[in-house]
Design an enzyme around this catalytic site. Structure first.
Site, PDB file in Angstrom:
ATOM      1  N   ASN A  11       0.800  -1.237   0.000  1.00 48.41           N
ATOM      2  CA  ASN A  11       0.000   0.000   0.000  1.00 48.41           C
ATOM      3  C   ASN A  11       0.830   1.284   0.000  1.00 48.41           C
ATOM      4  OD1 ASN A  11      -2.544  -1.359   0.043  1.00 48.41           O
ATOM      5  ND2 ASN A  11      -2.129  -1.888   2.173  1.00 48.41           N
ATOM      6  N   TYR A  23       0.062   9.748   6.974  1.00 48.27           N
ATOM      7  CA  TYR A  23       1.269   9.442   6.195  1.00 48.27           C
ATOM      8  C   TYR A  23       1.826  10.639   5.409  1.00 48.27           C
ATOM      9  CZ  TYR A  23      -0.128   4.687   7.325  1.00 48.27           C
ATOM     10  OH  TYR A  23      -0.487   3.540   7.998  1.00 48.27           O
ATOM     11  N   HIS A  80       3.704  -6.139  11.234  1.00 45.04           N
ATOM     12  CA  HIS A  80       2.986  -6.645  12.399  1.00 45.04           C
ATOM     13  C   HIS A  80       2.569  -8.109  12.242  1.00 45.04           C
ATOM     14  CE1 HIS A  80       2.881  -2.324  12.792  1.00 45.04           C
ATOM     15  NE2 HIS A  80       2.136  -2.227  11.703  1.00 45.04           N
ATOM     16  N   ASP A  87      11.962 -13.712   9.224  1.00 44.52           N
ATOM     17  CA  ASP A  87      12.956 -14.779   9.083  1.00 44.52           C
ATOM     18  C   ASP A  87      13.932 -14.489   7.942  1.00 44.52           C
ATOM     19  OD1 ASP A  87      11.835 -16.117  11.208  1.00 44.52           O
ATOM     20  OD2 ASP A  87      11.003 -17.769  10.030  1.00 44.52           O
ATOM     21  N   LEU A 101       6.734   5.716   8.508  1.00 47.64           N
ATOM     22  CA  LEU A 101       6.356   7.136   8.427  1.00 47.64           C
ATOM     23  C   LEU A 101       5.671   7.572   9.712  1.00 47.64           C
ATOM     24  CD1 LEU A 101       5.039   6.286   5.016  1.00 47.64           C
ATOM     25  CD2 LEU A 101       6.447   8.319   5.202  1.00 47.64           C
ATOM     26  N   SER A 102       4.705   6.769  10.155  1.00 50.46           N
ATOM     27  CA  SER A 102       3.954   7.100  11.372  1.00 50.46           C
ATOM     28  C   SER A 102       4.669   6.502  12.584  1.00 50.46           C
ATOM     29  CB  SER A 102       2.534   6.535  11.268  1.00 50.46           C
ATOM     30  OG  SER A 102       2.566   5.124  11.173  1.00 50.46           O
ATOM     31  N   ARG A 111      -0.722  -2.267  15.840  1.00 54.35           N
ATOM     32  CA  ARG A 111       0.487  -1.750  15.173  1.00 54.35           C
ATOM     33  C   ARG A 111       1.660  -1.587  16.140  1.00 54.35           C
ATOM     34  NH1 ARG A 111      -1.532   0.076  10.138  1.00 54.35           N
ATOM     35  NH2 ARG A 111      -3.657   0.815  10.370  1.00 54.35           N
TER      36      ARG A 111
HETATM   37  C1  DQA Z   1       3.618   2.010   8.243  1.00 51.46           C
HETATM   38  C2  DQA Z   1       2.841   1.650   9.519  1.00 51.46           C
HETATM   39  C3  DQA Z   1       2.090   0.349   9.354  1.00 51.46           C
HETATM   40  O1  DQA Z   1       1.369   0.040  10.541  1.00 51.46           O
HETATM   41  C4  DQA Z   1       1.102   0.449   8.214  1.00 51.46           C
HETATM   42  O2  DQA Z   1       0.448  -0.784   8.001  1.00 51.46           O
HETATM   43  C5  DQA Z   1       1.711   0.959   6.961  1.00 51.46           C
HETATM   44  C6  DQA Z   1       2.708   2.030   7.021  1.00 51.46           C
HETATM   45  C7  DQA Z   1       4.276   3.399   8.329  1.00 51.46           C
HETATM   46  O3  DQA Z   1       5.138   3.665   7.508  1.00 51.46           O
HETATM   47  O4  DQA Z   1       3.910   4.203   9.185  1.00 51.46           O
HETATM   48  O5  DQA Z   1       1.325   0.564   5.855  1.00 51.46           O
HETATM   49  O6  DQA Z   1       4.651   1.060   8.054  1.00 51.46           O
END
Ligand code: DQA
Length: 150
Positions: A11, A23, A80, A87, A101-102, A111
């Site tokens: 995504n 984001y 997650h 692995d 990012l978050s 998360r």
């Molecule tokens: C993410 C945080 C994840 O929890 C989320 O599923 C993402 C983006 C981030 O960059 O903040 O797709 O990895």
């Protein structure tokens, strides 16, 4: 010249449109452009992939053995859930920096756990697109320093 594999998980191709309040508004291609400029300054070479498929990410990590010096990875939602990516990172044994990012620890409870964090060198979370810049900086510093890599 240090060779670095940059992996963007599921995504993240939607960055810029996806939940901008979480984001930000920077697109993935803009983030990649910034990383490439930064890498050039340090004379590092980047290979960048984005994949929505767990197996593809596992294969990319496995193939990095002998071809790359380090990995910068935002595993996105797989952070997650994916024992397979965890692995792969452990098995390949390369220095790796996990970025988000978050701030994953300030969000929903599902998360707040990263399966990756025990097998990466370090994690940077919560600085928006800057997380990637900081992560690349950390990884290059690590690869060019004399201290143990993992
Ligand atoms: C993410 C945080 C994840 O929890 C989320 O599923 C993402 C983006 C981030 O960059 O903040 O797709 O990895």
């Amino acid at each position: 010249m240090k060779k670095i594999l940059v992996i963007h998980g599921p995504n993240l191709q939607l960055l810029g449109h996806r939940n901008p309040s979480v984001y930000g508004r920077m697109s993935l291609s803009a983030i990649n452009e910034r990383l490439k400029v930064q890498a050039r300054r340090f004379k590092a070479a980047l290979t960048v992939i984005q994949s929505n498929h767990e197996g593809e990410i596992v294969e990319a990590i496995g193939k990095a053995r002998g071809r790359c010096d380090g990995i910068l990875i935002n595993p996105a939602a797989y952070t997650h859930t994916s024992v397979a990516i965890r692995d792969a990172l452990e098995a390949v044994g390369l220095p790796a920096v996990e970025v988000h990012l978050s701030n994953i620890y300030a969000r929903e409870s599902f998360r707040r756990k990263s399966l990756m964090s025990p097998v990466v060198t370090g994690q940077i979370t919560g600085f928006g697109p800057e997380s990637y810049t900081l992560g690349l900086n950390a990884l290059i510093g690590l690869l060019t320093s004399r201290r143990p890599k993992r």
